[in-house]
Enzyme design. Structure first.
Site, short mmCIF file in Angstrom:
data_model
loop_
_atom_site.label_atom_id
_atom_site.label_comp_id
_atom_site.label_asym_id
_atom_site.label_seq_id
_atom_site.Cartn_x
_atom_site.Cartn_y
_atom_site.Cartn_z
N THR A 121 -3.22 0.16 -3.25
CA THR A 121 -2.38 -1.00 -2.98
C THR A 121 -2.26 -1.98 -4.13
OG1 THR A 121 -2.12 -2.87 -1.44
CG2 THR A 121 -4.36 -2.26 -2.02
N ASP A 136 -5.39 -11.65 0.71
CA ASP A 136 -6.00 -11.03 1.89
C ASP A 136 -7.21 -11.81 2.39
OD1 ASP A 136 -4.23 -9.02 2.28
OD2 ASP A 136 -5.50 -7.40 1.55
N THR A 145 0.78 -1.23 0.00
CA THR A 145 0.00 0.00 0.00
C THR A 145 0.81 1.28 0.00
OG1 THR A 145 -0.39 0.18 2.38
CG2 THR A 145 -2.02 -1.00 1.13
N SER A 155 -9.83 -5.85 4.31
CA SER A 155 -8.65 -4.99 4.24
C SER A 155 -8.44 -4.27 5.56
CB SER A 155 -8.81 -3.96 3.12
OG SER A 155 -7.76 -3.02 3.13
N SER A 156 -7.20 -3.84 5.79
CA SER A 156 -6.90 -2.96 6.93
C SER A 156 -6.68 -1.52 6.49
CB SER A 156 -5.66 -3.46 7.66
OG SER A 156 -5.90 -4.72 8.22
N GLY A 208 1.03 -0.35 5.33
CA GLY A 208 1.55 -1.18 6.41
C GLY A 208 0.79 -2.44 6.72
N GLY A 209 -0.06 -2.95 5.81
CA GLY A 209 -0.79 -4.17 6.10
C GLY A 209 -1.69 -4.00 7.31
#
Length: 615
Positions: free
Chosen positions: A444, A473, A426, A498-499, A521-522
């Protein structure tokens, strides 16, 4: 409306509930999905490549915060030409596709939060699973989940890219400049070339997926020499990308259909399905059928502010709002939040315990709303103040280990908790324009360089764009140990959880926009954005100081601390409280704009090469 925060008072947090009227709550629910004690040394999507001190930037009217100076300059060019924040975002994304291919691009997706000065919109450009995908997509013949690295490399993990179609839809509603004008900076750079940065060089040096793809290897690396390791083009090398320039020209003239239909789409599908070791299921019909989704933003009141973000399939706003409310529900801290510019043991303990509770709920409940029903019929049930205040009673003086998901009032638990799932990649873009429009856009390709599959769009020219591995994911195992399906399992046409947490912050009393922020940053994006909110709104730091602050968090397991940023006394103190401490690369890339003293103050994360431009 926005989430709220009260002023700093003797370094302590003052209680103030999230104002989302819901009901009561049970404290315990289905079992935990914790970060295992065998967790890797790094959960960062991209390796750390050094620290570049950033000054912070002041602007009177408008500004662009982006992950690369060339991209920020492209966005600022659009604003100076009379363009909107949305116009600038399109220009920034197209340049990032060229100069920051490890993080985002036209082969990926994203979430965009838009404030037009009067109303708030949430745009979902998340990738979708092919129609032919099944919940066994990432299971081996023996029924066990594939290794993450095996799933990424090849075509299996490629989802339908949605970023371009989403940006086109938002531009159609809110753009000021012609669509084709927005592509000019990226096309110029792709034709003339750009100098490879130290960060890109370091990531090329480390990448395995790029080296495995013949087209990517030929483009990003020097000619191979027998007996010597493959070497990227050096720092400063001018890298041209004629294939991407041609694809961008087609999108500029024809819109997203130039990417999702015709020769470019055919080249994507051929690359995915013909991979020799790990082919995927994507079809041209999958690409042609893609549609972005305009959703209702999810907002929660926190102290004097309202914090707004994306609803599911993003888990970001729910988890961030839960953590903030859980912290406010705790008894007052015994000391200041920071000491010597770093969070104290008490601050870290309280924060990570709240994180465990939030991540337990996230792992059980959150998925694509087209496939997953929210608990008690609405996602806001997870933000019920009474529910969260009762959950907060589980936070004691010692570490809880992994937490169990709660059950909001009226909820029926239909899913099983998911095993830990790596999340990566991302880039984030924050923009405000002089007319009052603002965006927070997180974009991302998932892992660093996505799948590593480079597509020339059927042009036959050198270069091209990279395809995402967004389907990783999803939960690899579709069921839990008891055979209950997980909310985030693979299903055809589904968008993976997703985060990504693009965030806009407003004053509650008058609705004034105060901040636009986000980070790559995931799964750690949730912690990075929450840290920025606490640091700027509670701990008395400005945006740049907040971005500089060491990173920390928990994913419902060990307590994660940014490598080398916390002293031995802090680590020992946490261990005394029962924490299993892991030092790891927590390589954020925050970009944020903050209203201060009637002006805009921009900040960029020192861990990456971002910059802010404007006037």
């Amino acid at each position: 409306m926005p989430l709220g925060v009260s002023p700093r008072r003797r370094g302590l947090w003052r209680a103030g509930p999230l104002v989302l009227a819901l009901g009561l709550a049970a404290c315990q629910g289905p079992g935990p999905a914790a970060l295992p004690s065998t967790a890797p040394a790094s959960l960062a999507p991209e390796q750390a490549t050094g620290w570049q001190a950033k000054p912070g930037w002041w602007f009177d009217h408008q500004a662009v915060a982006a992950a690369n100076p060339l991209a920020a300059a492209a966005g600022a060019e659009m604003l100076r030409a009379g363009g909107s924040a949305v116009d600038a975002a399109v220009a920034v994304q197209m340049v990032l596709a060229l100069v920051e291919p490890q993080s985002s691009g036209i082969g990926g997706g994203g979430f965009l939060l838009l404030w037009d000065g009067h109303a708030l919109e949430a745009w979902d450009g998340r990738e979708t699973a092919p129609a032919g995908a099944t919940e066994r997509l990432f299971l081996k013949p023996d029924g066990q989940p594939m290794a993450f690295a095996d799933a990424v490399q090849g075509g299996r993990a490629v989802g339908v890219p949605g970023a371009v179609a989403m940006l086109e839809a938002v531009h159609r509603a809110h753009g000021r400049l012609p669509w084709a004008r927005l592509f000019q900076p990226a096309i110029r750079l792709a034709d003339a070339g750009f100098a490879i940065s130290p960060r890109l060089y370091s990531l090329l040096l480390d990448s395995k997926v790029l080296k495995a793809d013949p087209a990517a290897r030929a483009y990003y690396y020097q000619p191979e020499v027998a007996g010597q390791a493959l070497q990227p083009w050096p720092v400063g090398h001018v890298l041209r990308n004629p294939a991407l320039a041609e694809v961008l020209r087609r999108i500029a003239q024809q819109g997203s259909r130039a990417l999702l239909t015709g020769p470019v789409a055919a080249s994507i599908v051929a690359k995915v399905r013909s991979h020799p070791g790990n082919p995927g299921l994507l079809t041209e019909a999958d690409l042609a059928a893609y549609l972005p989704v305009k959703r209702e933003a999810l907002c929660a009141d926190w102290r004097t502010l309202r914090v707004c973000g994306m609803p599911p399939p993003s888990s970001g706003e729910i988890a961030i709002a839960q953590i903030l409310t859980l912290l406010d529900a705790l008894p007052p801290a015994s000391g200041p939040a920071l000491k010597d510019g770093r969070p104290t043991v008490e601050t870290l303990h309280r924060y990570t315990e709240a994180s465990n509770l939030a991540f337990a709920d996230r792992g059980l409940y959150v998925g694509d709303p087209a496939f997953v029903k929210p608990p008690a019929g609405r996602w806001a049930s997870l933000l019920d103040p009474a529910y969260l205040h009762q959950r907060a009673t589980l936070i004691g003086p010692r570490a809880m280990g992994s937490a169990t998901a709660g059950v909001p009032p009226g909820a029926t638990v239909a899913y099983g908790p998911a095993a830990p799932q790596p999340e990566h990649g991302t880039s984030h873009i924050s923009i405000v324009d002089a007319q009052g429009q603002a965006i927070a856009f997180t974009t991302t390709v998932e892992s660093a360089f996505g799948t590593g599959l480079l597509v020339d769009g059927g042009t036959g020219l050198p270069g091209g764009f990279l395809l995402n591995n967004q389907l990783t994911d999803f939960n690899f195992a579709p069921d839990d140990a008891q055979g209950r399906p997980t909310a985030n399992r693979v299903q055809p046409g589904k968008r993976p959880r997703s985060s990504m947490s693009p965030t806009l912050v407003f004053r509650r009393d008058n609705g004034q926009l105060l901040m636009t922020l986000g980070s790559p940053g995931g799964a750690a994006i949730i912690h990075y954005v929450t840290k920025l909110l606490l640091a700027t709104q509670v701990w008395g730091l400005d945006a740049q100081q907040a971005a500089n602050l060491p990173n920390f968090g928990s994913f419902n397991g060990p307590t994660a601390l940014e490598t080398g940023q916390f002293g031995p006394d802090t680590i020992a103190g946490l261990k005394t409280l029962g924490h299993e401490v892991r030092e790891m690369e927590l390589n954020s890339g925050a970009q944020l704009l903050e209203r201060r003293e009637g002006r805009w103050f921009g900040a960029a994360d020192p861990r990456r090469e971002g910059a802010v431009e404007g006037e």
